[in-house]
Write a protein that holds these residues in place. Structure first.
Motif, PDB file in Angstrom:
ATOM      1  N   VAL A 113       0.687  -1.417  -0.081  1.00  0.00           N
ATOM      2  CA  VAL A 113      -0.069  -0.022  -0.174  1.00  0.00           C
ATOM      3  C   VAL A 113       0.915   1.177   0.067  1.00  0.00           C
ATOM      4  O   VAL A 113       0.550   2.168  -0.705  1.00  0.00           O
ATOM      5  N   ARG A 114       1.935   1.258   0.862  1.00  0.00           N
ATOM      6  CA  ARG A 114       2.845   2.491   0.741  1.00  0.00           C
ATOM      7  C   ARG A 114       3.477   2.603  -0.696  1.00  0.00           C
ATOM      8  O   ARG A 114       3.562   3.696  -1.171  1.00  0.00           O
ATOM      9  N   ALA A 115       3.744   1.652  -1.155  1.00  0.00           N
ATOM     10  CA  ALA A 115       4.348   1.692  -2.400  1.00  0.00           C
ATOM     11  C   ALA A 115       3.558   2.272  -3.514  1.00  0.00           C
ATOM     12  O   ALA A 115       3.948   2.951  -4.613  1.00  0.00           O
ATOM     13  N   ASN A 116       2.348   1.729  -3.300  1.00  0.00           N
ATOM     14  CA  ASN A 116       1.200   2.444  -4.218  1.00  0.00           C
ATOM     15  C   ASN A 116       1.092   3.777  -4.188  1.00  0.00           C
ATOM     16  O   ASN A 116       0.687   4.323  -5.473  1.00  0.00           O
ATOM     17  N   ASP A 117       1.360   4.352  -2.982  1.00  0.00           N
ATOM     18  CA  ASP A 117       1.167   6.012  -3.087  1.00  0.00           C
ATOM     19  C   ASP A 117      -0.185   6.302  -3.281  1.00  0.00           C
ATOM     20  O   ASP A 117      -0.046   7.481  -4.101  1.00  0.00           O
ATOM     21  N   ASP A 118      -1.130   5.880  -2.868  1.00  0.00           N
ATOM     22  CA  ASP A 118      -2.630   6.191  -3.268  1.00  0.00           C
ATOM     23  C   ASP A 118      -2.610   6.478  -4.675  1.00  0.00           C
ATOM     24  O   ASP A 118      -3.270   7.533  -5.225  1.00  0.00           O
ATOM     25  N   LEU A 119      -2.395   5.451  -5.405  1.00  0.00           N
ATOM     26  CA  LEU A 119      -2.387   5.360  -6.823  1.00  0.00           C
ATOM     27  C   LEU A 119      -1.715   6.490  -7.699  1.00  0.00           C
ATOM     28  O   LEU A 119      -2.269   6.839  -8.496  1.00  0.00           O
ATOM     29  N   ARG A 120      -0.673   6.988  -7.003  1.00  0.00           N
ATOM     30  CA  ARG A 120       0.394   7.965  -7.667  1.00  0.00           C
ATOM     31  C   ARG A 120       1.795   7.321  -7.984  1.00  0.00           C
ATOM     32  O   ARG A 120       2.777   8.104  -8.337  1.00  0.00           O
ATOM     33  N   PHE A 121       1.905   6.084  -7.897  1.00  0.00           N
ATOM     34  CA  PHE A 121       3.168   5.434  -7.908  1.00  0.00           C
ATOM     35  C   PHE A 121       3.611   5.420  -9.478  1.00  0.00           C
ATOM     36  O   PHE A 121       2.854   5.552 -10.664  1.00  0.00           O
ATOM     37  N   ASP A 122       4.973   5.523  -9.539  1.00  0.00           N
ATOM     38  CA  ASP A 122       5.515   5.434 -11.092  1.00  0.00           C
ATOM     39  C   ASP A 122       5.451   3.894 -11.777  1.00  0.00           C
ATOM     40  O   ASP A 122       5.978   3.161 -10.853  1.00  0.00           O
ATOM     41  N   ALA A 123       4.856   3.742 -12.445  1.00  0.00           N
ATOM     42  CA  ALA A 123       4.659   2.324 -13.261  1.00  0.00           C
ATOM     43  C   ALA A 123       5.784   1.998 -13.863  1.00  0.00           C
ATOM     44  O   ALA A 123       6.011   2.430 -15.181  1.00  0.00           O
ATOM     45  N   THR A 124       6.783   1.243 -13.309  1.00  0.00           N
ATOM     46  CA  THR A 124       8.154   0.986 -13.828  1.00  0.00           C
ATOM     47  C   THR A 124       8.325  -0.524 -13.940  1.00  0.00           C
ATOM     48  O   THR A 124       7.456  -1.362 -13.248  1.00  0.00           O
ATOM     49  N   LEU A 125       9.095  -1.195 -14.470  1.00  0.00           N
ATOM     50  CA  LEU A 125       9.490  -2.507 -14.684  1.00  0.00           C
ATOM     51  C   LEU A 125      10.077  -2.911 -12.927  1.00  0.00           C
ATOM     52  O   LEU A 125       9.609  -3.983 -12.632  1.00  0.00           O
ATOM     53  N   GLU A 126      10.622  -1.928 -12.466  1.00  0.00           N
ATOM     54  CA  GLU A 126      10.820  -2.385 -11.188  1.00  0.00           C
ATOM     55  C   GLU A 126      10.038  -2.103 -10.064  1.00  0.00           C
ATOM     56  O   GLU A 126      10.034  -3.206  -9.412  1.00  0.00           O
ATOM     57  N   SER A 127       8.960  -1.517 -10.352  1.00  0.00           N
ATOM     58  CA  SER A 127       7.885  -1.321  -9.461  1.00  0.00           C
ATOM     59  C   SER A 127       7.003  -2.670  -9.614  1.00  0.00           C
ATOM     60  O   SER A 127       6.237  -3.032  -8.773  1.00  0.00           O
ATOM     61  N   ALA A 128       7.003  -2.951 -10.669  1.00  0.00           N
ATOM     62  CA  ALA A 128       6.123  -4.463 -11.155  1.00  0.00           C
ATOM     63  C   ALA A 128       6.707  -5.694 -10.482  1.00  0.00           C
ATOM     64  O   ALA A 128       6.225  -6.358  -9.766  1.00  0.00           O
ATOM     65  N   ALA A 129       8.241  -5.581 -10.551  1.00  0.00           N
ATOM     66  CA  ALA A 129       8.740  -6.615 -10.006  1.00  0.00           C
ATOM     67  C   ALA A 129       8.904  -6.874  -8.379  1.00  0.00           C
ATOM     68  O   ALA A 129       8.620  -7.585  -7.558  1.00  0.00           O
ATOM     69  N   ALA A 130       8.757  -5.553  -7.952  1.00  0.00           N
ATOM     70  CA  ALA A 130       8.567  -5.231  -6.563  1.00  0.00           C
ATOM     71  C   ALA A 130       7.116  -5.868  -5.991  1.00  0.00           C
ATOM     72  O   ALA A 130       7.018  -6.546  -4.879  1.00  0.00           O
ATOM     73  N   ALA A 131       6.066  -5.319  -6.823  1.00  0.00           N
ATOM     74  CA  ALA A 131       4.654  -5.847  -6.231  1.00  0.00           C
ATOM     75  C   ALA A 131       4.671  -7.085  -6.366  1.00  0.00           C
ATOM     76  O   ALA A 131       4.164  -7.926  -5.516  1.00  0.00           O
TER      77      ALA A 131
END
Length: 394
Positions: A307-325
């Motif tokens: 939830v913190r990484a999502n940043d209230d639907l303001r996260f940067d959608a990157t390959l790295e963020s996908a792998a972390a999720a």
């Protein structure tokens, strides 16, 4: 007998985890917690009979939970993403299938809110608020390659295929799916599309009969030469290749889905503790309970991190963020399953009995494995990203 009225259990759910951005005094969380006893009345019946949780979905719609994520300026509830996750955790204490079905609608909605925050078109948002639309996804089964067939025609596409599992299909308004365009000029493509359930050629075949989450109505949606206008096709991408759209989908979907399974684990732990009260003094019990609580805490902390990484639907959608999720999804799924398995141990023979509630929750929690990505595929994806490789190549 319902999930809450076993003679040795309590109808009061345990305290919710403190989600980032979702205080426990949130009106949305309060509303969801108040629904728990009512949802629990028929949860076991739906599980036993494999029937869709239409009554549960009616309740969440009446309380405004279907549109809670729609921004207030578009007619919705204006809830935060953290509140939505906490609501799903709460609902799972009463009826896991209702919570999971709602999460499938919510993750499609969340992706549109993510777009809205970037001033990108998201025309479905006010419609969900005004018309009560229910969005149904088939993304998990389609993933990178997709299935079915799309062919180009004047003004749009003709699409055929069988899409399963499609959770919430019996209540669906709009199907969000994809199909393969095999004879595209530049090689096979995937056509992302949405189609109303009321469209000619769309039908639901009742095929869902699973070990757990039996009330989700995750049936097969049949598309028989359905016309899809160009306006309903937001993306055409190469088949078999990673596309950034998945980073948005994963960042929006996985926290919501895993929040449901954390609720399942919390409910199982509460019931196991109630069942074990007469054996609390045994030497082995403290160790078993400590191990169970450790798994639960790991699951709770994992979703809080998502939830913190999502940043209230303001996260940067990157390959790295996908792998972390995906990595965190794997951690949460394993921990939630571990917590419920330990709950069976703590609850003893009573937990093994149908009607204890724990037995159903054990079956339900194993559904966490089958959301993208299952363990081996997730580890390969995350490992390739860490090595700087194409995540779906090789």
């Amino acid at each position: 007998m319902t999930l809450l009225d076993h003679p040795t259990t309590t109808a009061t759910p345990p305290a919710l985890p403190t989600w980032s951005g979702a205080p426990t005094d949130s009106p949305w969380v309060t509303t969801a917690r108040a629904l728990v006893p009512e949802l629990a009345v028929t949860a076991a019946d739906h599980d036993r009979d494999g029937t869709f949780v239409d009554d549960g979905m009616t309740l969440v719609r009446e309380r405004g939970l279907m549109s809670m994520l729609v921004p207030a300026e578009l007619g919705g509830g204006g809830a935060t993403f953290g509140e939505a996750c906490a609501v799903l955790t709460a609902l799972a204490h009463g009826c896991p299938a209702t919570s999971l079905t709602l999460s499938m609608h919510m993750h499609l909605l969340a992706a549109q809110v993510w777009r809205h925050h970037r001033d990108l078109p998201a025309p479905v948002l006010p419609r969900v608020a005004a018309e009560g639309l229910v969005l149904v996804s088939t993304g998990a089964a389609d993933w990178i390659d997709s299935s079915g067939a799309a062919r180009r025609v004047d003004g749009g596409w003709r699409v055929s295929g069988r899409k399963m599992p499609a959770s919430g299909a019996p209540a669906g308004s709009i199907l969000v799916t994809s199909a393969r365009w095999e004879d595209a000029p530049d090689g096979a493509q995937v056509v992302h599309l949405s189609v109303p359930f009321a469209a000619e050629g769309v039908s639901v075949e009742e095929t869902w009969d699973a070990l757990g989450m039996r009330g989700t109505g995750s049936h097969t949606v049949v598309l028989d030469d359905v016309f899809v206008p160009d306006a309903a096709v937001p993306l055409v991408r190469p088949a078999g290749e990673w596309h950034p759209v998945w980073a948005t989908v994963l960042g929006c979907a996985l926290p919501l889905i895993m929040a449901t399974y954390v609720g399942v684990a919390e409910a199982a732990v509460a019931r196991a503790l109630a069942l074990a009260t007469h054996r609390a003094g045994r030497p082995e019990m403290a160790t078993a309970v400590g191990r169970m609580v450790g798994h639960l805490t790991t699951a709770q902390d994992g979703v809080a991190a998502m939830v913190r990484a999502n940043d209230d639907l303001r996260f940067d959608a990157t390959l790295e963020s996908a792998a972390a999720a995906l990595t965190r999804k794997g951690i949460v799924a394993a921990a939630a399953i571990g917590a419920v398995e330990r709950a069976m141990e703590v609850g003893g023979g009573r937990a093994f009995a149908a009607g204890s509630g724990v037995e159903q929750l054990l079956r339900d929690v194993h559904g966490a494995t089958y959301h993208p990505l299952p363990p081996a595929a997730q580890e390969r994806f995350s490992g390739r990203v860490a090595l700087g490789l194409d995540p779906v190549g090789g």
